[in-house]
Design an enzyme around this catalytic site. Structure first.
Site, short mmCIF file in Angstrom:
data_model
loop_
_atom_site.label_atom_id
_atom_site.label_comp_id
_atom_site.label_asym_id
_atom_site.label_seq_id
_atom_site.Cartn_x
_atom_site.Cartn_y
_atom_site.Cartn_z
N ARG A 1 -13.14 -4.25 -6.61
CA ARG A 1 -12.74 -4.99 -5.42
C ARG A 1 -13.96 -5.35 -4.56
O ARG A 1 -14.82 -4.50 -4.32
CB ARG A 1 -11.85 -4.03 -4.60
CG ARG A 1 -10.71 -4.62 -3.92
CD ARG A 1 -9.77 -3.57 -3.37
NE ARG A 1 -10.36 -2.53 -2.55
CZ ARG A 1 -9.74 -1.99 -1.50
NH1 ARG A 1 -8.55 -2.42 -1.12
NH2 ARG A 1 -10.30 -1.01 -0.82
N TYR B 1 -10.23 -0.49 11.32
CA TYR B 1 -11.49 -0.03 10.71
C TYR B 1 -11.88 -0.87 9.51
O TYR B 1 -12.94 -0.67 8.96
CB TYR B 1 -11.40 1.46 10.32
CG TYR B 1 -10.17 1.82 9.51
CD1 TYR B 1 -10.09 1.54 8.16
CD2 TYR B 1 -9.07 2.43 10.12
CE1 TYR B 1 -8.97 1.86 7.42
CE2 TYR B 1 -7.94 2.76 9.41
CZ TYR B 1 -7.89 2.47 8.04
OH TYR B 1 -6.76 2.77 7.33
N LYS B 2 -11.00 -1.79 9.11
CA LYS B 2 -11.35 -2.66 7.97
C LYS B 2 -12.13 -3.86 8.49
O LYS B 2 -13.28 -3.72 8.90
CB LYS B 2 -10.07 -3.03 7.21
CG LYS B 2 -9.45 -1.80 6.52
CD LYS B 2 -8.10 -2.03 5.89
CE LYS B 2 -7.61 -0.73 5.23
NZ LYS B 2 -6.17 -0.69 5.01
N PHE C 1 0.86 -1.17 0.00
CA PHE C 1 0.00 0.00 0.00
C PHE C 1 0.91 1.23 0.00
O PHE C 1 1.85 1.31 0.79
CB PHE C 1 -0.88 -0.04 1.25
CG PHE C 1 -1.96 1.00 1.27
CD1 PHE C 1 -3.13 0.81 0.54
CD2 PHE C 1 -1.82 2.16 2.00
CE1 PHE C 1 -4.13 1.76 0.55
CE2 PHE C 1 -2.82 3.12 2.02
CZ PHE C 1 -3.98 2.92 1.29
N ASP D 1 2.70 -5.94 7.84
CA ASP D 1 1.51 -5.10 7.91
C ASP D 1 0.30 -6.02 7.73
O ASP D 1 0.17 -6.68 6.70
CB ASP D 1 1.57 -4.01 6.83
CG ASP D 1 0.44 -3.00 6.99
OD1 ASP D 1 -0.65 -3.41 7.46
OD2 ASP D 1 0.63 -1.83 6.64
#
Ligand SMILES: *Cc1c(COP(=O)(O)O)cnc(C)c1O
Length: 396
Positions: free
Chosen positions: A355, A208-209, A112, A183
């Protein structure tokens, strides 16, 4: 075994199939009342006493332990706070200090961007000849040599869901004498993770995912217990100090993982996170994984049978995917906008990736079928080919 599906615990807007829990998880129903309680009874009534009386000060590590169970980390090895980008900076800064004679930080081009940007910023700040080397994800194993101080990898690729083998790559890093930083942004709450078993030195992730703690929820950082008293915090804020309320003029690192705290914790977001984690307390991550793979396989089979214009961009082998499925489509952005209007929410990542997050706590087989039916409508009838779907919004 407790079933994985627990839709009744989530606020799922009517008439919508939410396949974006890999980006922002939905609201667990009991969270608003709990946050309201903290605002009203703790902030409102206790005021400054809340730090002791309501346990606000101890919350970042208490919540860290709750996350630890989901990622194979022992009690006392995880602390929460800040955002993931900040935690990446902290972790890599600590990692390179463990190998002071080496100058290379290795990552991959599937990472990312924020992780890479944070390393760039760290390197510019530290100077002294450090460099960031990025190779293709398939080339990481071969690129780890004895110049590498730290390897920073995101286990699950945010675009394709392609998954690195944590055990294997951590072993490779250690064989070359490098420190491993994982990560887990797309791993925590998505797949079983065995941090202790893979022996990595450091790990970070967000909540938060897949963990459903709300927009801007605090991130977490893990330090292997034997290193918790050795790592040197680059972000040496007062709440990572051994005795913050001594107000000493010089920094002295706190006990163990506490030293990875920085400043005042976001108490209201922590309250949302702590409450959101209750949903996970009796969840078996292996069962989540099985359910996720079954739903992913159903999704891929149905899309490929009915919507041949979409090309699978995720690995075909389910063991090599995290908990999302991506398809490439030339008009992916517009198609996703049209699909969202039809009540199926996924997202888009440039240049052409549609996605879909697969989250078995609140998505079932019927939802997958509904989603595919809508995808078929949008693509077969070219519903995406309307001018209102062509305008790029700020968040895609
Ligand atoms: C989501 C994500 C981020 C976002 O970082 P924030 O600081 O929380 O905005 C960073 N890295 C990875 C790998 C991610 O998936």
């Amino acid at each position: 075994m407790t079933p994985v599906l627990r839709k009744e615990k989530f606020n799922l807007p009517e008439g919508q199939v939410y396949l974006d829990g890999n980006s922002l998880g939905p609201l667990p129903k009991h969270v608003p009342a709990r946050v309201a309680e903290v605002v009203r009874d703790e902030w409102g009534e206790l005021l400054i006493k809340g730090w002791n009386a309501a346990g606000w000060m101890a919350q970042p590590s208490r919540v860290g332990d709750r996350i630890g169970r989901l990622i194979g980390a022992p009690a006392g090895s995880v602390v929460t706070g800040d955002t993931l980008s900040v935690k990446v900076f902290q972790a890599v800064a600590a990692a390179i200090k463990l190998r002071p004679e080496r100058r290379v930080i290795l990552s991959d081009t599937g990472n990312f961007p924020s992780d890479l940007y944070m390393v760039e910023g760290l390197i510019k700040t530290v100077g002294r000849g450090y460099s960031l080397r990025t190779v293709a994800p398939e080339q990481v194993a071969d690129a780890i040599d004895d110049s590498v101080a730290a390897v920073l990898l995101t286990q699950v690729d945010y675009r394709t869901g392609r998954m690195h083998d944590m055990q294997e790559l951590t072993g490779k890093a250690h064989a070359a004498g490098a420190v491993m930083v994982w990560d887990l942004a797309h791993s925590a709450g998505a797949i079983p993770v065995d941090l202790a078993g893979c022996d990595a030195e450091l790990a970070v992730g967000c909540t938060y995912k897949y963990l459903n703690a709300g927009p801007g929820a605090p991130a977490f950082i893990y330090v292997r217990p034997d290193l918790a008293t050795k790592v040197e915090p680059a972000l040496s804020g007062w709440l990572g100090h051994r005795a913050p309320f001594d107000f000493a003029l010089r920094y002295a690192p706190g006990e163990g993982i506490e030293r990875m705290r920085v400043g005042t914790p976001p108490v209201l977001q922590m309250a949302a996170l702590e409450a959101a984690l209750e949903v996970w307390d009796d969840v078996d991550m292996n069962a989540v994984r099985d359910a996720s793979i079954a739903l992913q396989e159903q999704f891929i089979a149905e899309v490929e049978a009915r919507v041949p214009d979409l090309v699978l961009a995720s690995p075909r082998d389910p063991q090599l995917r995290g908990s999302q499925v991506s398809f490439a489509f030339e008009h992916g952005y517009a198609a996703m906008q049209a699909l969202i209007e039809q009540g199926v929410v996924g997202d888009f990542r440039a240049p052409d990736i549609m996605r879909f997050g697969i989250t078995p706590l609140y998505i079932d087989s019927g939802d997958i079928s509904t989603a595919v039916q809508k995808i078929e409508q949008v693509i077969s009838n070219r519903l995406w080919d309307a001018s209102r779907f062509q305008i790029r919004k700020q968040v895609t």
